[in-house]
Design an enzyme around this catalytic site. Structure first.
Site, PDB file in Angstrom:
ATOM      1  N   GLN A 127      16.701  33.604 146.120  1.00  0.00           N
ATOM      2  CA  GLN A 127      16.303  34.773 146.107  1.00  0.00           C
ATOM      3  C   GLN A 127      15.240  35.363 147.432  1.00  0.00           C
ATOM      4  O   GLN A 127      14.286  34.789 147.451  1.00  0.00           O
ATOM      5  CB  GLN A 127      15.799  35.684 144.933  1.00  0.00           C
ATOM      6  CG  GLN A 127      15.814  37.212 144.848  1.00  0.00           C
ATOM      7  CD  GLN A 127      15.349  37.758 143.759  1.00  0.00           C
ATOM      8  OE1 GLN A 127      13.871  37.729 143.516  1.00  0.00           O
ATOM      9  NE2 GLN A 127      16.076  38.499 142.935  1.00  0.00           N
ATOM     10  N   CYS A 154      12.585  44.460 142.279  1.00  0.00           N
ATOM     11  CA  CYS A 154      11.279  44.622 141.982  1.00  0.00           C
ATOM     12  C   CYS A 154      10.706  45.799 142.461  1.00  0.00           C
ATOM     13  O   CYS A 154      10.638  46.376 143.428  1.00  0.00           O
ATOM     14  CB  CYS A 154      10.703  43.286 142.862  1.00  0.00           C
ATOM     15  SG  CYS A 154       9.208  43.161 142.485  1.00  0.00           S
ATOM     16  N   GLY A 171      16.258  42.694 128.522  1.00  0.00           N
ATOM     17  CA  GLY A 171      16.067  42.779 127.339  1.00  0.00           C
ATOM     18  C   GLY A 171      17.021  41.717 126.459  1.00  0.00           C
ATOM     19  O   GLY A 171      17.074  41.924 125.194  1.00  0.00           O
TER      20      GLY A 171
END
Length: 358
Positions: free
Chosen positions: A95, A125, A238
């Protein structure tokens, strides 16, 4: 949904772009293709090479990601330190952070030459430091720039170039704007999007709060997959159980686990077995499979603490788990600490009738 047909026509038109065709023909291994279903998120200070080797033991088929590395660091920095990885980590993605197309292109080419299976651009981010450098989540507001970056990276690297993004930034709650971002970037050669199904708040929330406070909207990722079936869509955010992951896979191509995989790494093993087949192995057996790697690293002068910090959650919620963590946490930093300390920690989990529980 009267506007969807118009959007689809536009999508089909932009997919005729030569960069898209070139990217679609990029050869990839069957292991890389299969790894789309399960991935571990790039996590700063956590998913270093030691962590990834451990995760590979747990999940032989998952796609692993490095921590985010800024493109400038790749071009100008210590590449062995920043990019070195163990061959067992394949399939593994690098990344990158950045917003300068030519620098990102150089970094992507370097990453591909180092053997990474994928180059991923961070557009998610939200930290202040990242914003100050004009990359990460703030790029969601500049889709044309992201497209330029992706086009340059795809032209420079012979591996897939992918994007990890949010749904939007701050108080944007417009699905059409999100889809327009995806379409613009797809036109530049990106076929795979990892969607963290939350907005990113650029002001007022810490990075930790940005992973928890903005509401999850999985349905946006699901809708994107329905409307853009030729794109590969992985959902992130999540997902903390086998059942949640399996439910997401009814609507998307893949799931990406973040902190759940780190704090409860045995979940990663359970997911790999559930999605790809195989037999569940006990926690102790899995950790002992890491022993050759640990001893090889110790022989190179790597301190035990740098490796075992990633395994502390292996016995999360299990009898002996607290003692396991305590033994490793207190002993791994001591001079001369070796595999014997790991065995001592494992013994704390194997005492009594719980030994057969794995």
């Amino acid at each position: 949904f009267g506007d969807i047909s118009i959007g689809m026509d536009r999508f089909n038109l932009i997919c005729s772009h030569p960069l898209v065709e070139r990217s679609a023909m990029t050869p990839v291994s069957s292991a890389y293709q299969a790894s789309l279903r399960l991935a571990v998120a790039p996590m700063m200070d956590w998913t270093d090479t030691h962590c990834r080797v451990f995760h590979r033991v747990l999940a032989p088929h998952a796609r692993l990601y490095t921590e985010m590395v800024h493109a400038n660091a790749v071009v100008l920095g210590d590449r062995a330190r920043l990019l070195g990885f163990d061959p067992v980590e394949h399939p593994v993605a690098l990344q990158l952070g950045g917003s300068e197309p030519q620098v990102l292109a150089q970094a992507a080419r370097i990453g591909a030459d180092w053997g990474y299976d994928e180059i991923n651009l961070n557009c998610g981010c939200p930290s202040d430091r990242v914003q100050a450098g004009r990359f990460g989540a703030c790029l969601m507001k500049e889709p044309a720039l992201v497209a330029d970056c992706v086009a340059a990276m795809a032209a420079a690297a012979d591996v897939p170039v992918t994007v990890k993004c949010r749904l939007g930034v701050d108080d944007e709650h417009d699905y059409d704007r999100f889809r327009a971002f995806i379409d613009t970037v797809a036109a530049a050669g990106c076929r795979t999007f990892v969607v963290h199904a939350r907005n990113a708040w650029l002001q007022g929330l810490s990075p930790k709060e940005n992973r928890e406070v903005p509401p999850l909207r999985y349905e946006w990722a699901w809708r994107l997959k329905r409307e853009r079936p030729d794109l590969q869509v992985t959902v992130n955010g999540g997902i903390a159980s086998l059942e949640q992951a399996q439910a997401q896979l009814q609507h998307t191509d893949g799931v990406m686990l973040g902190r759940a995989a780190y704090h409860d790494p045995y979940l990663l093993h359970r997911l790999d077995v559930a999605l790809y087949g195989g037999t569940l192995r006990g926690r102790g057996e899995l950790l002992r499979a890491l022993r050759p790697y640990v001893e090889a690293q110790l022989a190179r002068g790597v301190a035990l603490k740098h490796i075992v910090r990633h395994v502390l959650g292996l016995f999360h919620g299990r009898p002996g788990g607290r003692a396991f963590r305590q033994i490793l946490s207190e002993g791994a930093h001591r001079a001369g600490a070796g595999w014997a300390l790991v065995e001592q920690a494992l013994q704390a989990t194997e005492a009594g009738p719980v030994a057969a529980c794995g």
